[in-house]
Design an enzyme around this catalytic site. Sequence first.
Site, PDB file in Angstrom:
ATOM      1  CG  ASP A 365       3.736   4.345  -3.495  1.00 15.71           C
ATOM      2  OD1 ASP A 365       2.850   5.164  -3.188  1.00 15.71           O
ATOM      3  OD2 ASP A 365       3.717   3.160  -3.130  1.00 15.71           O
ATOM      4  CG  ASP A 366       0.577   9.375  -4.283  1.00 13.21           C
ATOM      5  OD1 ASP A 366       0.315   9.882  -5.382  1.00 13.21           O
ATOM      6  OD2 ASP A 366      -0.017   9.653  -3.226  1.00 13.21           O
ATOM      7  NE  ARG A 442      -2.321  10.862   1.665  1.00 12.57           N
ATOM      8  CZ  ARG A 442      -1.589  10.135   0.844  1.00 12.57           C
ATOM      9  NH1 ARG A 442      -2.157   9.310   0.015  1.00 12.57           N
ATOM     10  NH2 ARG A 442      -0.294  10.229   0.853  1.00 12.57           N
ATOM     11  CE  LYS A 475       1.197   0.833  -1.984  1.00 10.21           C
ATOM     12  NZ  LYS A 475       2.380   1.470  -1.349  1.00 10.21           N
ATOM     13  CD1 TRP A 476      -7.316   0.171  -5.584  1.00 13.38           C
ATOM     14  CD2 TRP A 476      -7.550  -0.878  -7.527  1.00 13.38           C
ATOM     15  NE1 TRP A 476      -8.600   0.369  -5.998  1.00 13.38           N
ATOM     16  CE2 TRP A 476      -8.782  -0.266  -7.185  1.00 13.38           C
ATOM     17  CE3 TRP A 476      -7.463  -1.604  -8.722  1.00 13.38           C
ATOM     18  CZ2 TRP A 476      -9.915  -0.372  -8.003  1.00 13.38           C
ATOM     19  CZ3 TRP A 476      -8.594  -1.699  -9.519  1.00 13.38           C
ATOM     20  CH2 TRP A 476      -9.801  -1.078  -9.162  1.00 13.38           C
ATOM     21  CG  ASP A 477      -3.025   3.690  -1.416  1.00 13.20           C
ATOM     22  OD1 ASP A 477      -3.700   3.213  -0.486  1.00 13.20           O
ATOM     23  OD2 ASP A 477      -2.023   4.403  -1.239  1.00 13.20           O
ATOM     24  CG  MET A 478     -10.050   2.842  -1.300  1.00 15.91           C
ATOM     25  SD  MET A 478     -10.701   3.675   0.158  1.00 15.91           S
ATOM     26  CE  MET A 478     -12.395   3.769  -0.247  1.00 15.91           C
ATOM     27  CG  ASN A 479      -4.519   6.411   0.781  1.00 13.85           C
ATOM     28  OD1 ASN A 479      -4.109   5.596   1.598  1.00 13.85           O
ATOM     29  ND2 ASN A 479      -3.934   6.612  -0.377  1.00 13.85           N
ATOM     30  CB  CYS A 525      -2.474  -0.417  -0.833  1.00 14.56           C
ATOM     31  SG  CYS A 525      -1.769   0.788   0.305  1.00 14.56           S
ATOM     32  CG  ASP A 547       0.725   3.295   5.191  1.00  8.68           C
ATOM     33  OD1 ASP A 547       1.067   2.581   4.225  1.00  8.68           O
ATOM     34  OD2 ASP A 547      -0.065   4.257   5.073  1.00  8.68           O
TER      35      ASP A 547
HETATM   36  C1  DGJ Z   1      -0.829   5.032   1.495  1.00 10.80           C
HETATM   37  C2  DGJ Z   1      -0.112   3.737   1.279  1.00 10.80           C
HETATM   38  O1  DGJ Z   1      -0.396   2.847   2.307  1.00 10.80           O
HETATM   39  C3  DGJ Z   1       1.377   4.007   1.144  1.00 10.80           C
HETATM   40  O2  DGJ Z   1       2.063   2.804   1.010  1.00 10.80           O
HETATM   41  C4  DGJ Z   1       1.606   4.892  -0.034  1.00 10.80           C
HETATM   42  O3  DGJ Z   1       1.280   4.227  -1.214  1.00 10.80           O
HETATM   43  C5  DGJ Z   1       0.800   6.170   0.101  1.00 10.80           C
HETATM   44  N1  DGJ Z   1      -0.572   5.929   0.382  1.00 10.80           N
HETATM   45  C6  DGJ Z   1       0.907   6.998  -1.145  1.00 10.80           C
HETATM   46  O4  DGJ Z   1       0.114   8.094  -1.110  1.00 10.80           O
END
Ligand code: DGJ
Length: 732
Positions: A365-366, A442, A475-479, A525, A547
Amino acid sequence: MNIIWHSKSKQFHLYNDKISYIMGVTPTGDLGNIYFGKRIHDKEDMSYVVTRFGLPNVALDPDTESYSQELNRQEYPFFGATDFGTHAYEVEGANGSGVSCFIYKSHRIFKGKKALPGLPATYAGVDEAMTLEVVLEDELTKVKMILSYTIFEDYPVIARHTVFQNEGTAGVKLKRALSACLDLSDQNYEWMQFSGAWARERMPVVKKLSAGSVSIESKRGISSANQNPFVIVKRPETNDFMGEAIGLSFVYSGNFIAKAECDSFGRLRLLMGIHPDRFTWVLKTGESFETPEVLIARTDSGLNDLSQTYHKLYNNNLVRGKWKNTPRPILLNNWEATFMDFDEAKILDIARKAKEAGVELFVLDDGWFGERNDDFAGLGDWVENPKKLPEGIAGLARKINAIGMKFGFWIEPEMVNPDSNLFRRHPEWALSTPGRKSSLGRHQLVLDFSKKEVVDYIYEALKKVMTNASVSYIKWDMNRSLTEVYNADLLPEEQGMVYHKYIKGVYSLYERLRTDFPDILFESCSSGGNRFDAGMLYYAPQGWCSDNTDAIDRIRIQYGTSYGYPISSIGAHVSAVPNQQTGRSTSIGTRANVAYYGTFGYELDLNHISDDEFEEVKKQIIFMKENRELFQFGTFYRLRSPFEADQAAWMVVSEDRRKAIFALYCMRSNVNQLPGFLKLAGLLPEEKYSLRGEEYYGDELMNMGVTLGKLGSNGMTIGRDFVSYVEMLEAK
Ligand code: DGJ
C-alpha cells in the site's frame, strides 16, 4: 426482446419478457412517456393516455390549445414551454434564451449497443440487447438531440443517455444535460437512498414521497460516500422479498443529482444525471456532448430481485476483460499492518507468513515512493524510495514472486502534495483558482486531470514503474474532494466544463493503463468507499468498500452496498483487533465470516496473531478458495437486516440452486428470548439439502427456516455479542 415502431400513432414499444417501455411523439412533436412497468401487450395506438384538455392555470400549446406538457408525462422535459417541473436539459442559444423546442425527426433501431466514447457504460452483443435512437431537432438553433434507449434481453433494464449535436451556425451552451427522466403515473412510492460518510458508507435511508421533491447529490467532483449515485423508488409494502421497485443507477463517478418530484396532479418524476451546478458545456458548431448512462431496472419481486439484476448486469455487461466473472485472488494488504513505516525486510517478513497461510497476492500500500513517510509529502513522485525498496518495485515484485505470490501495489495518481518534486516543478498542474487560497485535504492538492498534459505525465510515470515489474494488481486510491475547481487554459465561459473534463481525464488514464496491462486487476478506492459507483466498475472490477474494517460495522456497510453492487465488487478484508477505527474486538472467525461476502483478503501482519488463530486463517483460506466462485458470483440474498434486528443474515446460492452458503451474525446478544428461525431463500423447494448432518427440503428451509439455536442459546441468552456462523447446504 423487441423494439416496435408504430408509424401511424408514432409510438415506440420496447419490451422483453419482464418489462414494457412505451412512449410516443406528442401532439407538440416532442416525446412523451406512455408506460413503464411490467410487460404488457403491444397495441398499435395508446394515445388514449394523452390528456387533451386544459385545466385552470395550465399553459397550453398554442397550435393545439388542448395539449399541455404539464398534464402529460414527458420523456425528456425541457425548460421554457408548458412543463414546470424540473427539466432534464437546457440549451442556451446565442441570444441567451434557454427556451427550446425539440421536435421528433427520425429514429433508428438496431441490435446490440453502442459504446459511449470516453465514458463508462454497459455493453451488449447483438443477441443481448436492442437499441433505439430517437433524433429530435430544435429548428431555431439547429441543435440535434439523440435520445438513446437500450433494452436488454435478459434483464428488466433500460439503459439511457442523450447526445447533443450542434449543427447550427452559432455556438450554444448546455446549461443542464441530465441523463434520464422517468415520469410515472402515480406517487405512492418510497424513496431509498444510500447515504453516509467516511467509514460508514451506503447506509440505506427510506423516505415517503409526497408533494414536493427529494433529492441527493454530490458536488465534490467524486460520486462520494455521502450519497451514492444509486437510488430506488419502491412501493411502501415492498421489502427484500416482495413488491414493486424501480432502481436508477448512474454509470458515472463525478458530480451528480438524483431527484424525485411529486407534481400537483399525482405523478412522480425521477431524474438522474450530472449535477447542473457549475456545469455548462459550450457546444460550438459541429461539436457534440454525450451524457453518461443511467440504468433503470424494475422488479415486481422485491429488492433482492432488483439487486440481483444489477449484480448480474454489472458482472456480465459492465466489468470487462480478464477479471469479468473471474474469482478474485486472496490478497494480503500491508496498510493496517505497517502504514507507511516499512522497509523491504519488514514487507518480506509479512509476505512469507502470508504465503504460509495460503494467500495468493501481496499488495504493497501507500508509502513506497518519493519522500512518502507520512501523508504530508511525496504524492506525485512516482519513483521508488530506495531506503525502503533498494531494488525498487521491480525488485520487491521479484522477491514476492519468488516466495510464491503475485504482487500488486498502491497508487493515488490524481493527487500531489505541495511537498513533492512534482509540485515544485509544476505548481500550475494542481487544481486552483487564481487569487484564491487552495484548500487542502489530507495535506494534498488535486492534480488537474482536465488537462491532457497532466494525465499524460502521470500515465508515463506509472507506466514506467508498472512495465519494469511483474505486477498483477493495482489499488487506485483517491483521497479528497475537488475544491477551487478552475482551469486557466479554458475560457471564462468554459469553466463549467472542468468537473466533467476532470472525470473524463480519470477515465482516460484508467483506459490507457488497462489497455496496456490487460491482465492487471484494478481495485478502485477513495478513502475507502468514497467513489464506489457503477462507472468505476467499468475500469476496476472491485472497489475498496470502506476504511472501516470492523466486522460488525462492515455488516451494515456491505449490506447497504449490496443493494446496488455485486459481491464480486466489494473489497473486504480481515484486519487486526482491537479494530483501528472502532476499538471493537471480534473473533478472527467473525471477521472472516463477513469478508467472505466480498473479494476477501487480509489486512494485518499474520506474524502477530496466535498460533490457533493462524491455524484458523489457513482453514479460512482453504474454505474461500473452494467457495469463492459461489460467494462472489452466486445469487445473493439479504435475509435479515442489520438495521432492523440484533442479528443480520445473508446468503449466496449457486446458479443451479443446489448449493448455498448462509451467514448469521449476532450483533448484539439478546436476553430471555427464543432463538427462532431464519428463513432461507433461492433454493429448489422439492430438493433435499444436507445441512448440519441432517436432511431438509428446500421448501422447509425457505418457509419454516433453520433453527438459530446454534447461535449459542443457553436458554437465557441468544448468542454472544459478535458471534457468527457461516453454514453450507447442498442438494444431494
Ligand atoms: C485510504 C485507503 O482507503 C486506505 O485503504 C489506504 O490505502 C490509505 N488511503 C493509504 O494512504
